[in-house]
Design an enzyme around this catalytic site. Structure first.
Site, PDB file in Angstrom:
ATOM      1  N   HIS A  37       0.805  -1.176   0.060  1.00  0.00           N
ATOM      2  CA  HIS A  37       0.168  -0.004   0.039  1.00  0.00           C
ATOM      3  C   HIS A  37       0.762   1.088  -0.164  1.00  0.00           C
ATOM      4  CE1 HIS A  37      -3.864   2.076   0.777  1.00  0.00           C
ATOM      5  NE2 HIS A  37      -3.257   2.814   1.452  1.00  0.00           N
ATOM      6  N   ASP A  39       0.911   5.315   0.074  1.00  0.00           N
ATOM      7  CA  ASP A  39       0.132   6.255   0.310  1.00  0.00           C
ATOM      8  C   ASP A  39       1.099   7.474  -0.315  1.00  0.00           C
ATOM      9  OD1 ASP A  39      -2.167   5.705   1.927  1.00  0.00           O
ATOM     10  OD2 ASP A  39      -0.374   5.104   3.565  1.00  0.00           O
ATOM     11  N   HIS A  70      -2.670   4.353  -3.170  1.00  0.00           N
ATOM     12  CA  HIS A  70      -3.719   5.416  -2.595  1.00  0.00           C
ATOM     13  C   HIS A  70      -3.286   6.765  -2.841  1.00  0.00           C
ATOM     14  CE1 HIS A  70      -6.125   6.943   1.299  1.00  0.00           C
ATOM     15  NE2 HIS A  70      -6.507   7.339   0.232  1.00  0.00           N
ATOM     16  N   GLY A 146      -4.139  11.144   5.725  1.00  0.00           N
ATOM     17  CA  GLY A 146      -3.081  12.079   5.623  1.00  0.00           C
ATOM     18  C   GLY A 146      -1.974  11.368   6.751  1.00  0.00           C
ATOM     19  N   ASP A 180      -8.992   0.844   5.614  1.00  0.00           N
ATOM     20  CA  ASP A 180      -7.829   1.678   5.459  1.00  0.00           C
ATOM     21  C   ASP A 180      -7.848   2.427   7.028  1.00  0.00           C
ATOM     22  OD1 ASP A 180      -5.178   2.933   5.262  1.00  0.00           O
ATOM     23  OD2 ASP A 180      -5.793   3.585   3.347  1.00  0.00           O
ATOM     24  N   SER A 204      -0.767  -0.744  13.461  1.00  0.00           N
ATOM     25  CA  SER A 204      -1.726  -1.114  14.509  1.00  0.00           C
ATOM     26  C   SER A 204      -1.756  -2.883  14.215  1.00  0.00           C
ATOM     27  CB  SER A 204      -3.075  -0.885  14.071  1.00  0.00           C
ATOM     28  OG  SER A 204      -3.177   0.409  14.074  1.00  0.00           O
TER      29      SER A 204
END
Length: 226
Positions: A37, A39, A70, A146, A180, A204
């Site tokens: 993933h 960002d 993303h 963010g 997400d 997490s």
């Protein structure tokens, strides 16, 4: 709507320590992580800067694991060409990021990749109605976009039930739900039961602790989304 297929892990590379990147990639390959993933943030659509073109290029040299990109950027339809997109990739664009959503979706699909629409915690599900025929999935943000390390927005737990019901009512069983933000092992298990099938895993879960913990964390996560 309960997903019968085993869930897929999308490892959040924003949470990875660059010093350990090669070792982490080896662990992900060995454990058959489905996606990395990425960002991408422009400091405008969200108040932060994230991973960029050079990082993506470097990852593609390290691994063949597909990317789950993303885009937290304004006007993403004009920036896709920088990403060297592959037909195995996922690209999520935000509903709020463009005035020309249909054009953004069409431009994304031209690259042969999967196009997901990302919706923020406060974005109503109704915005999906006119684009359901054109998207492959929905990236449901469980936190405001963010920043890593946030706590889940409580209302999103009920929202995923509404989303699953909405897709069922509109006879769209093939549209995948990605979740997400603050996806702990417990939340992953709960969200899988509610219909999610792709899980962005960050601090997490699989990135909790140092790189020596990743393999055990991945196995625990797999158990939660089986």
């Amino acid at each position: 709507m309960i997903s019968s297929r085993a869930g897929a892990i999308s490892a959040s590379m924003m949470c990875s320590n660059l010093v350990d990147l090669s070792e982490a990639i080896s662990i992900f390959e060995r454990n058959k992580i489905e996606y990395l993933h990425i960002d991408v943030m422009d400091g405008d659509f969200v108040p932060n800067y994230g991973l960029g073109v050079d990082y993506i290029r470097g990852l593609r040299e390290l691994t063949k694991i597909p990317l789950d990109i993303h885009l937290m950027v304004n006007n993403p339809e004009y920036k896709l060409g920088y990403l060297d997109l592959k037909n195995t990739d996922i690209v999520s664009i935000h509903y709020e990021s463009t005035r020309q959503l249909q054009r953004a979706i069409d431009n994304t699909k031209k690259y042969g990749c999967k196009c997901f629409l990302a919706i923020n915690p406060s974005t109503p599900i109704s915005v999906l109605e006119e684009v359901l025929d054109y998207i492959d999935g929905i990236n449901m943000l469980m936190v405001n976009p963010g920043f890593a390390g946030q706590k889940i927005v409580p209302s999103t737990i009920k929202k995923i039930d509404k989303l699953a019901a909405f897709l069922e009512e509109n006879e769209k069983p093939n549209i995948r739900i990605e979740v997400d933000g603050n996806i702990t092992f417990d939340y992953a298990r709960m969200l899988k039961a509610k219909g999610a099938s792709i899980f962005v895993a960050g601090t997490s879960s699989i990135f909790n602790g140092n790189v020596k913990n990743y393999e055990a964390n991945i196995k625990n996560f797999r158990s939660a989304i089986a």
